[in-house]
Design an enzyme around this catalytic site. Structure first.
Site: not given
Length: 247
Positions: A106, A163
Site C-alpha cells: 500500500k 495512505t
C-alpha cells in the site's frame, strides 16, 4: 535483521514478538514474519499488527481500528486484550502473509496516488489508479498464498484508503512531489521521515517476476523511483495498456 542477529542471545525462544513494521527487506524481499523466523527460528511466537493508523491520531486518542495477525490464535487474542481500549479497536486474523503484503505494498500504491495528485490528473484518474493498485495487491497476495478477504479488510483497503488519500501520508507526499517534477534524491534529502514505499518499490519487480503476476501500476512506481522513466511517461504507458476484462 541486524538487530535480531545482534540480540538473538538475549531473546528467549518463548518470548512473543509483536511487530508493527510495514515493509519488505530490500535485499531479500522477505516479509517481517519470514525475516524474524529466519533470525530467531520458526518457533518464536509472533504477531503482526497493522491497519490504518496514523501515529499522531492514535496519540490524540482518536478512534482507530487495526488488525493483530498471528498463526497463534491465543497470541492474537492477547494482542486484542493488551491494546484494545475506548479509542482503539483490535481485530484478529490468522492471515499473517496477507496483512504484511497489504501493509507493504500500500505504501508503493500511495506513491502512485501522490503522483496523480501532483500532476493534477483529476479525481477520475485517482479512483482508477487506486482501484487498479488494490487489484494488483490482491493478485500478488493471493498468488503468494494470502486470503483475498484480507485485502478487502482493515489491513488492506482500509490502510490503502488512508495512505493514498490523506496528506499526512509520507509515501503519498513523495508521490505528489515526484508528480510536480521534483527529483527523488532532493525529496528524500529534504524529508526527516522515512517513506517506506521508496525502498519497497524495488522488491515489486522481483515479486512480480517470481509469482508471474502482472502489476502495471506498482511496477510503474518502481521504474519511476529507479529513475528509468518519468511520472508522465509512466502514466502514458499505463493508459496505453491493452484493454482487458475486469477481474
Amino acid at each position: 535483521r541486524a538487530f535480531f542477529t545482534k540480540n538473538k542471545a538475549h531473546i528467549a525462544p518463548t518470548l512473543p514478538i509483536i511487530c508493527l513494521s510495514k515493509g519488505l527487506e530490500v535485499s531479500s524481499g522477505l516479509t517481517m514474519a519470514d525475516l524474524i523466523a529466519e533470525c530467531l527460528g520458526e518457533q518464536q511466537p509472533l504477531a503482526i499488527m497493522s491497519g490504518p493508523s496514523f501515529a499522531v491520531e492514535v496519540m490524540q486518542q482518536k478512534p482507530t481500528s487495526v488488525v493483530a495477525a498471528s498463526t497463534d490464535v491465543a497470541l492474537a487474542k492477547t494482542c486484542q486484550q493488551l491494546f484494545a481500549c475506548p479509542y482503539l479497536r483490535v481485530n484478529q486474523s490468522n492471515d499473517v502473509l496477507g496483512v504484511e503484503i497489504a501493509g507493504a505494498l500500500k505504501n508503493v500504491l500511495a506513491i502512485a496516488a501522490g503522483i496523480v495528485d501532483g500532476m493534477e490528473l483529476g479525481h477520475n484518474a485517482m479512483a482508477a489508479i487506486v482501484q487498479q493498485g488494490c487489484s494488483e495487491i490482491r493478485w500478488l497476495a493471493t498468488a503468494m498464498g494470502a486470503e483475498p478477504t484480507t485485502i478487502f479488510g482493515l489491513a488492506g483497503v482500509g490502510d490503502i484508503m488512508l495512505t493514498c488519500f490523506v496528506n499526512l501520508s509520507r509515501n503519498r507526499t513523495v508521490g505528489v512531489r515526484l508528480g510536480k517534477g521534483e527529483k527523488l534524491e532532493d525529496i528524500l534529502a529534504s524529508s526527516s521521515q522515512v517513506a517506506e514505499g521508496v525502498a519497497t518499490a524495488s522488491s515489486v519487480l522481483a515479486l512480480a517476476q517470481e509469482y508471474r503476476v502482472s502489476l502495471p501500476v506498482l511496477t510503474a512506481v518502481a521504474t519511476v523511483v529507479a529513475g528509468k522513466i518519468s511520472p508522465r511517461e509512466a502514466v502514458y504507458e499505463i493508459m496505453m495498456l491493452p484493454q482487458i476484462a475486469e477481474r
